[in-house]
Scaffold this active site. Structure first.
Site, mmCIF file in Angstrom:
data_model
loop_
_atom_site.group_PDB
_atom_site.id
_atom_site.type_symbol
_atom_site.label_atom_id
_atom_site.label_comp_id
_atom_site.label_asym_id
_atom_site.label_seq_id
_atom_site.Cartn_x
_atom_site.Cartn_y
_atom_site.Cartn_z
ATOM 1 N N HIS A 56 40.058 39.837 41.032
ATOM 2 C CA HIS A 56 40.616 39.299 39.784
ATOM 3 C C HIS A 56 40.109 40.130 38.618
ATOM 4 C CE1 HIS A 56 41.164 36.303 36.487
ATOM 5 N NE2 HIS A 56 42.170 35.905 37.232
ATOM 6 N N PHE A 57 40.584 41.193 38.313
ATOM 7 C CA PHE A 57 41.727 41.946 38.802
ATOM 8 C C PHE A 57 41.235 43.319 39.189
ATOM 9 C CE2 PHE A 57 43.372 38.900 35.729
ATOM 10 C CZ PHE A 57 44.437 38.323 36.403
#
Length: 169
Positions: free
Chosen positions: A71-72
């Site tokens: 993420h991410f």
């Protein structure tokens, strides 16, 4: 009121996750990696901003935490929902700490403001939960609280009217 200490280290939190702290069928914290704190530094039934109980806890941030990788990719940020979950976890923990029976369930939150991010260069999150109501009747065991999360002293998340209940089913 049950007699528990007012602070807990990581091993104590893991005991809670296994159901060994408050007893089987009662409030539990999740196990890692969903356990969103490393220690609880303060807990009370009558302290905090409203005199109705509070919790203060800390979570050490490391660049290798599981959520940064996904993420991410290339732009690692801790999901805000994990900070909210940490606040819910602590709200339920306080109810179990009071000696109240039942398993904890998040019921909702009135308002959420996310004003900052947790990136891998942060060092520590501090959670603050201040109860506005703690109710135990024959039919209902519930805590209502406001909370905030600080990253290295900067307020990044604020919530109003978190609700957590304990249920024996």
């Amino acid at each position: 009121m049950a007699q528990y200490p007012s602070s807990f280290d990581k091993e104590d939190l893991l005991k809670c996750a296994r159901g060994d702290l408050f007893g089987p069928g009662n409030a539990q914290l999740p196990e890692p990696p969903m356990l969103m704190m490393d220690r609880i530094t303060e807990v009370s039934a009558d302290g905090g901003a409203n005199g109705k109980g509070h919790v203060v806890a800390e979570f050490d941030i490391h660049p290798d935490l599981w959520f940064f990788a996904c993420h991410f990719p290339g732009n690692p940020i801790m999901p805000g929902c994990l900070g909210l979950d940490g606040l819910w976890q602590l709200t339920g923990f306080n109810l179990g700490w009071r000696g109240w029976q039942g398993r904890g369930y998040a019921l909702g939150v009135g308002e959420v403001k996310l004003t900052g991010m947790v990136r891998p260069d942060r060092k520590m999150l501090t959670y603050y939960v201040d109860f506005t109501k703690a109710v135990q009747t024959r039919r209902l065991t519930m805590g209502v609280a406001d909370g905030r999360v600080e990253a290295d002293g900067e307020v990044i998340y604020q919530v109003k009217d978190m609700k957590v209940a304990l249920s024996e089913s």
